[in-house]
Design a protein around this motif. Structure first.
Motif, mmCIF file in Angstrom:
data_model
loop_
_atom_site.group_PDB
_atom_site.id
_atom_site.type_symbol
_atom_site.label_atom_id
_atom_site.label_comp_id
_atom_site.label_asym_id
_atom_site.label_seq_id
_atom_site.Cartn_x
_atom_site.Cartn_y
_atom_site.Cartn_z
ATOM 1 N N MET A 44 0.827 -1.198 0.000
ATOM 2 C CA MET A 44 0.000 0.000 0.000
ATOM 3 C C MET A 44 0.866 1.253 0.000
ATOM 4 O O MET A 44 1.495 1.574 1.010
ATOM 5 N N ASN A 45 0.910 1.931 -1.111
ATOM 6 C CA ASN A 45 1.565 3.236 -1.199
ATOM 7 C C ASN A 45 0.483 4.296 -1.264
ATOM 8 O O ASN A 45 -0.272 4.343 -2.242
ATOM 9 N N ILE A 46 0.390 5.109 -0.246
ATOM 10 C CA ILE A 46 -0.716 6.064 -0.143
ATOM 11 C C ILE A 46 -0.190 7.490 -0.070
ATOM 12 O O ILE A 46 0.747 7.787 0.668
ATOM 13 N N LEU A 47 -0.816 8.351 -0.838
ATOM 14 C CA LEU A 47 -0.463 9.766 -0.851
ATOM 15 C C LEU A 47 -1.441 10.541 0.026
ATOM 16 O O LEU A 47 -2.644 10.474 -0.172
ATOM 17 N N PHE A 48 -0.923 11.268 0.998
ATOM 18 C CA PHE A 48 -1.719 12.180 1.808
ATOM 19 C C PHE A 48 -1.474 13.593 1.277
ATOM 20 O O PHE A 48 -0.322 14.002 1.114
ATOM 21 N N VAL A 49 -2.557 14.333 1.025
ATOM 22 C CA VAL A 49 -2.428 15.706 0.528
ATOM 23 C C VAL A 49 -2.988 16.666 1.580
ATOM 24 O O VAL A 49 -4.164 16.598 1.934
ATOM 25 N N LEU A 50 -2.129 17.553 2.069
ATOM 26 C CA LEU A 50 -2.500 18.531 3.091
ATOM 27 C C LEU A 50 -2.439 19.940 2.516
ATOM 28 O O LEU A 50 -1.823 20.179 1.483
ATOM 29 N N THR A 51 -3.072 20.853 3.208
ATOM 30 C CA THR A 51 -3.102 22.259 2.805
ATOM 31 C C THR A 51 -1.779 22.967 3.107
ATOM 32 O O THR A 51 -1.029 22.551 4.001
ATOM 33 N N SER A 52 -1.524 24.030 2.362
ATOM 34 C CA SER A 52 -0.402 24.934 2.666
ATOM 35 C C SER A 52 -0.911 26.259 3.233
ATOM 36 O O SER A 52 -0.118 27.140 3.569
ATOM 37 N N HIS A 53 -2.247 26.409 3.327
ATOM 38 C CA HIS A 53 -2.850 27.697 3.700
ATOM 39 C C HIS A 53 -2.972 27.818 5.216
ATOM 40 O O HIS A 53 -3.517 26.935 5.884
ATOM 41 N N ASP A 54 -2.503 28.940 5.772
ATOM 42 C CA ASP A 54 -2.482 29.083 7.233
ATOM 43 C C ASP A 54 -3.256 30.283 7.770
ATOM 44 O O ASP A 54 -3.119 30.643 8.939
ATOM 45 N N LYS A 55 -4.076 30.912 6.939
ATOM 46 C CA LYS A 55 -4.845 32.085 7.398
ATOM 47 C C LYS A 55 -6.342 31.802 7.339
ATOM 48 O O LYS A 55 -6.852 31.309 6.338
ATOM 49 N N LEU A 56 -7.047 32.158 8.406
ATOM 50 C CA LEU A 56 -8.490 31.942 8.469
ATOM 51 C C LEU A 56 -9.205 33.183 7.948
ATOM 52 O O LEU A 56 -9.712 34.014 8.702
ATOM 53 N N GLY A 57 -9.212 33.315 6.621
ATOM 54 C CA GLY A 57 -9.837 34.475 6.007
ATOM 55 C C GLY A 57 -9.180 35.770 6.458
ATOM 56 O O GLY A 57 -7.962 35.865 6.541
ATOM 57 N N ASP A 58 -10.011 36.763 6.794
ATOM 58 C CA ASP A 58 -9.512 38.067 7.253
ATOM 59 C C ASP A 58 -9.630 38.225 8.761
ATOM 60 O O ASP A 58 -9.606 39.337 9.293
ATOM 61 N N THR A 59 -9.762 37.106 9.459
ATOM 62 C CA THR A 59 -9.985 37.167 10.906
ATOM 63 C C THR A 59 -8.701 37.441 11.692
ATOM 64 O O THR A 59 -8.762 37.790 12.867
ATOM 65 N N GLY A 60 -7.553 37.262 11.045
ATOM 66 C CA GLY A 60 -6.292 37.400 11.762
ATOM 67 C C GLY A 60 -5.909 36.139 12.521
ATOM 68 O O GLY A 60 -4.845 36.067 13.147
ATOM 69 N N LYS A 61 -6.763 35.123 12.443
ATOM 70 C CA LYS A 61 -6.487 33.849 13.114
ATOM 71 C C LYS A 61 -5.821 32.873 12.147
ATOM 72 O O LYS A 61 -5.854 33.055 10.938
ATOM 73 N N LYS A 62 -5.238 31.836 12.707
ATOM 74 C CA LYS A 62 -4.531 30.843 11.911
ATOM 75 C C LYS A 62 -5.466 29.704 11.483
ATOM 76 O O LYS A 62 -6.446 29.387 12.154
ATOM 77 N N ALA A 63 -5.132 29.111 10.350
ATOM 78 C CA ALA A 63 -5.854 27.929 9.847
ATOM 79 C C ALA A 63 -4.813 26.887 9.457
ATOM 80 O O ALA A 63 -3.618 27.070 9.659
#
Length: 268
Positions: A44-63
């Motif tokens: 089993m060779n499995i690819l996990f794809v994660l986000t590179s985005h770390d901003k929660l819109g314009d809230t100033g919080k992290k995502a």
């Protein structure tokens, strides 16, 4: 005359025996090749794809990505012998949603992750998604978190990758917000991939409960229905996952284990 006949008969027997031995070797070789193929297919060779985005819109919080949605499937599959590669659109460190690393979001899988230096190193050094070849993997899995709503939903590399996995009839799995990345994924005839398919994902009610209805760029439930999916869901925050062919989707963080189990079963 008799000697000639005896010699002729002996030659015939030897020739027949030689032919039969040749057939046995051919059969043996075929069985050996079949075993090699079975062994190869069981890896089993499995690819996990994660986000590179770390901003929660314009809230100033992290995502970022939600730890439980990564950790539970990661260990479920790893413990069964899977080889897992982790990629993001930008490569390098994948951002973690701080809310998913809080004590109230802790699970046995997140506790294991927090003590796992190897897994943390992989998260800190993800591969670049554009460098990944679907031919090298048996399945692809997308953990959720709010981050994917901003980058992976519009990522052409991700769209093309999912389409190729689907054309190859390999398992494609998503949990919580991750089904949003299916927004622009198409069938070969140009129709939305989710059209006519049974799917689930983070509900409008759950989004409202976390107070982000007006922050997120799209409401996942609405998008799936607009694209023609047969959307369904369970209770808020309760485990719920559905499978339609090679497409596997889970509703929320609590559904990550169900998605992992369905993915594992699809690979057997």
């Amino acid at each position: 005359m008799k000697i000639t006949k005896v010699l002729a008969l002996t030659f015939t027997i030897i020739t027949a025996a030689s032919c039969n031995n040749g057939k046995k070797e051919t059969t043996s070789e075929k069985v050996s090749e079949d075993k090699k193929e079975i062994k190869k297919n069981n890896k089993m060779n499995i690819l996990f794809v994660l986000t590179s985005h770390d901003k929660l819109g314009d809230t100033g919080k992290k995502a970022g990505f939600w730890v439980e949605e990564f950790a539970n499937p990661y260990y479920t599959l790893l413990d069964k012998g899977a080889t897992i590669t982790i990629a993001t659109p930008k490569g390098g460190a994948a951002p973690i949603d701080p809310s998913s690393d809080a004590p109230d979001a802790a699970t046995a899988a997140t506790d294991r992750y927090n003590k796992d230096a190897d897994a943390k190193s992989k998260i800190a050094n993800t591969k670049v998604l554009a460098d990944m070849n679907p031919d090298d993997y048996d399945a692809v899995f997308y953990p959720g978190g709010h981050g994917p709503l901003w980058d992976l939903t519009n990522d052409k590399v991700s769209v093309a990758l999912i389409e190729k996995f689907d054309r190859q009839e390999k398992p494609i799995a998503f949990v919580c917000h991750a089904p949003a990345v299916l927004k622009d994924v198409k069938n070969a005839d140009g129709t939305p991939l989710v059209k006519g398919k049974k799917v689930t994902g983070f509900t409008n009610k759950e989004e409202a409960a976390v107070g982000l209805t007006e922050v997120v760029p799209l409401l996942l439930e609405d998008m799936l229905i607009e694209n023609g999916a047969f959307y369904s869901n369970g209770e808020n925050w309760a485990p719920y996952a559905v499978q339609d062919g090679n497409l596997i989707t889970g509703q929320n963080p609590a559904s990550s284990e169900l998605v992992a189990d369905k993915l594992l079963a699809s690979l057997k």
